[in-house]
Scaffold this active site. Structure first.
Site, PDB file in Angstrom:
ATOM      1  N   CYS A 122     -10.499 -14.015 -10.999  1.00 49.25           N
ATOM      2  CA  CYS A 122      -9.227 -13.318 -11.065  1.00 49.25           C
ATOM      3  C   CYS A 122      -8.254 -14.082 -10.194  1.00 49.25           C
ATOM      4  CB  CYS A 122      -9.366 -11.880 -10.563  1.00 49.25           C
ATOM      5  SG  CYS A 122      -7.819 -10.936 -10.652  1.00 49.25           S
ATOM      6  N   GLU A 133      -5.590 -13.151 -17.498  1.00 45.26           N
ATOM      7  CA  GLU A 133      -6.585 -14.194 -17.723  1.00 45.26           C
ATOM      8  C   GLU A 133      -6.079 -15.080 -18.853  1.00 45.26           C
ATOM      9  OE1 GLU A 133      -8.727 -16.441 -16.566  1.00 45.26           O
ATOM     10  OE2 GLU A 133      -9.585 -14.650 -15.618  1.00 45.26           O
TER      11      GLU A 133
END
Length: 224
Positions: free
Chosen positions: A2, A106
């Protein structure tokens, strides 16, 4: 992993969601649609008596480190090995935190380019990622409180986007995770599992999110 996320919930909603009793001044909180590593990020810890809200620098600097630049390699920690790694194991025992967010980003490889996706809860609910924190002091007295986010294997939704995802904790696990007296390794690691994909959704967003200079509501809008 992340490496980018957003937090734009109201100050009041954050306090309520995480039972915060000691908080920063409301004017210190700023909505952010494109939070990046090395920035100060809102975090929740427990001091043994109450939940406290404050800012931690994203990118863990272990207390024993000689060079704070190590933080750029410490934005994430693998949950499977966090007990063994010298950089994380002491924080895993005693210095755990929650990192609130509304969504994270993402990038999916598509042909020769990467398409950013926003991942969030279907009900738009605020959620928290499991984190670790530490305090580093320089020889001149400089002090930096920093943190890292834990990652795990992807759920069904995330597997097409990346081979890792952040550890999103269910609300019922917040108290256990923040409890500084809880050092049962097996219990703590049992919390570090992929969040149910059925509660989440992902959609493509503008490549404007690629630049940390861009930071407005347009970054979370779905594109066709």
């Amino acid at each position: 992993m992340c490496g980018r996320f957003s937090l734009f919930s109201s100050f009041e909603d954050i306090i309520q969601a995480f039972d915060v009793e000691k908080m920063i001044n409301e004017d210190e909180y700023t909505k952010n649609y494109n939070i990046a590593p090395t920035q100060n990020i809102l975090s929740i810890i427990n001091d043994g008596q109450m939940n406290r809200m404050g800012y931690l620098s994203w990118g863990l600097i272990p207390s024993w480190s000689k060079d704070p630049k190590i933080r750029t390699k410490m934005i994430n920690a693998r949950s499977e090995t966090v007990v063994e790694k010298p950089s994380f194991r002491e924080s895993f025992k005693r210095r755990r935190c929650l990192i609130p967010m509304d969504s994270f980003f993402e990038w999916q490889q598509i042909s020769s380019s990467k398409q950013p996706f926003r991942i969030k809860m279907k009900n738009d609910q605020l959620f928290a990622v499991a984190g670790l924190w530490d305090t580093w002091r320089s020889s001149t007295g400089e002090k930096i409180n920093s943190c890292t986010m834990l990652t795990t294997s992807p759920n069904e939704l995330m597997s097409s986007l990346h081979h890792r995802m952040p550890v999103i904790l269910p609300t019922k696990a917040y108290e256990t995770w923040l409890n500084t007296l809880e050092q049962d390794t097996q219990l703590l690691q049992s919390l570090l599992v992929p969040y149910p994909a059925s509660d989440m959704e992902a959609y493509a967003v503008s490549t404007a999110v690629n630049s940390v200079r861009n930071n407005d509501q347009s970054l979370i809008q779905q594109i066709s």
